[in-house]
Motif scaffolding. Sequence first.
Motif, PDB file in Angstrom:
ATOM      1  N   SER A   3       6.193   1.479  -5.042  1.00  0.00           N
ATOM      2  CA  SER A   3       6.430   0.053  -5.223  1.00  0.00           C
ATOM      3  C   SER A   3       6.588  -0.482  -3.778  1.00  0.00           C
ATOM      4  O   SER A   3       6.060  -1.556  -3.679  1.00  0.00           O
ATOM      5  CB  SER A   3       7.772  -0.257  -5.817  1.00  0.00           C
ATOM      6  OG  SER A   3       8.904   0.210  -5.219  1.00  0.00           O
ATOM      7  N   GLN A  55       2.810  -1.570  -2.896  1.00  0.00           N
ATOM      8  CA  GLN A  55       1.829  -2.338  -3.762  1.00  0.00           C
ATOM      9  C   GLN A  55       1.719  -3.787  -3.239  1.00  0.00           C
ATOM     10  O   GLN A  55       0.620  -4.388  -3.682  1.00  0.00           O
ATOM     11  CB  GLN A  55       2.712  -2.475  -5.058  1.00  0.00           C
ATOM     12  CG  GLN A  55       2.828  -1.288  -5.943  1.00  0.00           C
ATOM     13  CD  GLN A  55       3.934  -1.288  -7.012  1.00  0.00           C
ATOM     14  OE1 GLN A  55       4.399  -2.337  -7.478  1.00  0.00           O
ATOM     15  NE2 GLN A  55       3.738  -0.108  -7.905  1.00  0.00           N
ATOM     16  N   GLY A  64      -4.443   4.078  -8.753  1.00  0.00           N
ATOM     17  CA  GLY A  64      -3.098   4.534  -7.869  1.00  0.00           C
ATOM     18  C   GLY A  64      -2.776   6.011  -7.569  1.00  0.00           C
ATOM     19  O   GLY A  64      -2.016   6.497  -7.218  1.00  0.00           O
TER      20      GLY A  64
END
Length: 143
Positions: free
Chosen positions: A73, A76, A107
């Motif tokens: 995260s 991102q 990803g």
Amino acid sequence: MRKFQVLVLLFAAISFNAIAQNKDAVVGKWLNPSGEGQIEIYKKGAKYYGKLAWLKEPNINGKPKTDVNNPSSSLQSRPLLNLEILKDFVYEDGKWTDGTIYDPKSGKTYSCNISLKGNDVMNVRGYIGISLLGRSETFKRVK
């Protein structure tokens, strides 16, 4: 005999120069098969890397596209443009091996090998485990 030695030395020098040039033959900009992006391959030290140097559609809703599919995260929000997606390739026996390729669409990061088919066609093979379990794509050099 002296002329023969000079010819042998000249041939060796030319051969060494051709080998040295061949190592860097992959350096430059390459268009992906879909035409959506270009990867710029460059050399850092003895290894080769590649970054997304151009995207057909670099923005979404007026803002730069980011690495939204990254499993981390904290990564991102980084922009896709100039993102290093090819890493740590070494030149060996006419190809670039032992590198990785990051796929921003999924990803995921895969093992990867690169080879050239002439000066303007590059084969990129991403795989998991062994090279037989993977996918190849053909890139074309940007002139």
